[in-house]
Design an enzyme around this catalytic site. Structure first.
Site, PDB file in Angstrom:
ATOM      1  N   GLU A 173       0.817  -1.222   0.000  1.00 29.90           N
ATOM      2  CA  GLU A 173       0.000   0.000   0.000  1.00 29.90           C
ATOM      3  C   GLU A 173       0.855   1.279   0.000  1.00 29.90           C
ATOM      4  OE1 GLU A 173      -3.024  -0.126   3.027  1.00 29.90           O
ATOM      5  OE2 GLU A 173      -4.021  -1.857   2.106  1.00 29.90           O
ATOM      6  N   GLU A 292      -5.623  -8.363  -0.406  1.00 31.08           N
ATOM      7  CA  GLU A 292      -6.319  -7.973   0.822  1.00 31.08           C
ATOM      8  C   GLU A 292      -7.760  -7.659   0.450  1.00 31.08           C
ATOM      9  OE1 GLU A 292      -4.660  -5.198   3.619  1.00 31.08           O
ATOM     10  OE2 GLU A 292      -2.591  -5.619   2.972  1.00 31.08           O
TER      11      GLU A 292
END
Length: 503
Positions: A173, A292
């Site tokens: 991320e 995710e």
């Protein structure tokens, strides 16, 4: 009663059922590792301190891969802290979750746990506070047989054979300003390319995942993928996708349609990757690691990390208690992932234990299955062979977030070896049963092997340690086959699986 029809044909193949679709995720966050996987005082704990009951539930869940050690945690992680004698390992502040990590579990312990649970490890490297050299050191530690400084350290730590980790995430991320070491797309894309190029000098056959957007709501979504892949396309195999923002906020109809959003997300990322491919005249195709995903109630108190001088070890964090509607949505998101099996080559339900997880534990005590455990386990168990593209005719339901959405969502798999067909379906209607008709003329001679449905008149029912079995998937006795057509009735707010086998 509402009615819908589906035509299933063996000619309309999307792609193979990919085992890595049924991956999960373990991060040093809250109680996922400590008192989740690792609880030395637990009655079922083994010599490594791992809970046997959690290993058993992981196997039952059907998990194939586990991504580790993060997540946000990895962007400040020094992997060397977690190797060697446990009593000599340093305690470190985890800036991502405002906690303290005692480093009782590290690379070697995790690899031993993977062997016990029968899962493939998927490692992430720190490209937040660290870079190329640290990634190479970790790769040398895990994958080089011996004869070098780091590989010999592994051997000295008890692992004579290399772990042969195949799949690696290049950071986590990095588009998010919350991330330690957050970077612009150009900065990250260049670093990811350099790291990937160097890692392939050790092992050219690695599978490498470059960070995509951490959500389609990000202001940089789309352009982030374009820039990062423009820098790294030739050096990576997959681009990641993360999404958690599905939660019921008083709008049940929109919540039940969450897979519409996942469909759009996957299509947008695939289109952007293909545009970079065309512009760069690349031969290979970049696919998606949706590593995710889950329902996550981010506004709840348990999602707020500690603050100030409080840096606890394994605090209670993100311990959502999932209800029946949450399980229906999780089952529907798996339908979406299967439907995109041509581009989604791996996925990780985040996370495995205690932290927004299908498995919950008490420290030193009981473990139990949340509602979301069941659609994942049954899909992982029964999806086999090829994923088929369906022709669906169904009434629509109005939603505030996504407009008119079909009340039925479904996918089917076909196993050419056995001739069996499995249909996974959800009824998103809030109030009405749905009479589903399946046209099976492309598969003559099938019969119902099993049909089960997860639903409850109270869609807010949640499992607890005291009662995890009052609401379970139950046999759906309405399922029948006649004249190469199958019929089954799906209750409102439900997820179902219908298994059909050759007579």
């Amino acid at each position: 009663m509402l009615s819908a029809s589906v035509t299933i044909d063996p000619a309309f193949v999307v792609g193979p059922v990919r085992p890595r679709t049924f991956g999960s995720f373990v991060e040093h966050l809250g109680r996922c590792v400590y008192t989740g996987l690792h609880d030395p005082e637990h009655p079922t704990a083994d010599a490594d301190g791992f809970r046997g009951d959690v290993v058993d539930l992981t196997r039952e869940l059907g998990v194939t891969t586990v991504r580790y050690p993060g997540g946000n945690f990895v962007s400040g992680y020094r992997w060397e802290d977690g190797i060697g004698p446990v009593d000599q390992r340093p305690r470190r502040l985890d800036l991502a979750w405002h906690s303290t990590d005692p480093n009782l579990v590290g690379v070697d312990e995790f690899m031993r746990w993977c062997a016990k649970a029968g899962v493939e490890p998927m490692m992430a490297v720190n490209l937040g506070t660290r870079g190329v050299q640290e990634a190479l050191d970790l790769l040398e530690y895990t994958n080089v047989p011996g004869g070098t400084a780091w590989s010999d350290r592994r051997r000295a730590n008890g692992a004579a054979d290399p772990y042969k980790v195949k799949m690696w995430c290049l950071g986590n991320e990095m588009d998010g300003p919350w991330q330690v070491g957050h970077k612009t797309a150009h900065e990250y894309g260049r670093l990811a390319a350099e790291t990937a190029r160097a890692m392939r000098m050790i092992d050219p056959d690695l599978e490498l995942v470059v960070c995509g957007s951490s959500g389609s709501q990000m202001p940089t979504f789309g352009d982030w993928e374009r820039v990062v892949l423009s820098e790294s396309y030739e050096h990576v195999d997959h681009v990641s996708a993360h999404a958690y923002y599905w939660e019921e906020d008083g709008d049940l109809a929109s919540f039940l349609a969450s897979s519409v959003d996942m469909d759009h997300f996957v299509d947008a990322v695939a289109s952007t990757a293909d545009a970079v491919r065309a512009a760069g005249k690349h031969d290979k195709r970049i696919n998606i690691s949706f590593d995710e995903w889950n329902v996550w109630y981010q506004k709840r108190a348990e999602s707020r990390p500690p603050s100030g001088d409080d840096w606890p070890v394994a605090p209670v964090l993100l311990e959502d208690r999932y209800n029946v509607a949450d399980a229906v949505v999780v089952g529907n998101l798996l339908i979406s992932l299967l439907r995109h099996t041509d581009r989604v080559h791996a996925a990780s339900l985040a996370q495995l234990v205690n932290v927004i997880a299908p498995i919950m534990t008490e420290p030193g005590g009981r473990a139990w299955r949340q509602t979301t455990f069941h659609p994942f386990a049954l899909t992982a168990r029964y999806a086999a062979g090829e994923v088929l593209r369906l022709a669906v005719d169904a009434p629509v339901q109005e939603t505030a977030k996504f407009g008119d959405v079909p009340v039925l969502d479904a996918v089917a798999t076909h196993d050419p070896e056995t001739g069996g067909v499995v249909v996974f379906a959800v009824n998103r209607s809030l109030t009405d049963d749905l009479a589903l008709d399946l046209d099976l003329r492309g598969f003559p001679g099938l019969r119902v092997a099993e049909a089960v449905t997860l639903s409850n008149p109270d869609h807010t029912w949640s499992a607890t340690a005291d009662d995890a079995t009052s609401v379970l998937p139950q046999p759906n006795t309405t399922a029948k086959v006649a004249d190469d057509r199958a019929q089954v009735t799906l209750p409102p707010v439900s997820w179902s699986v219908v298994r059909l086998e050759k007579i």
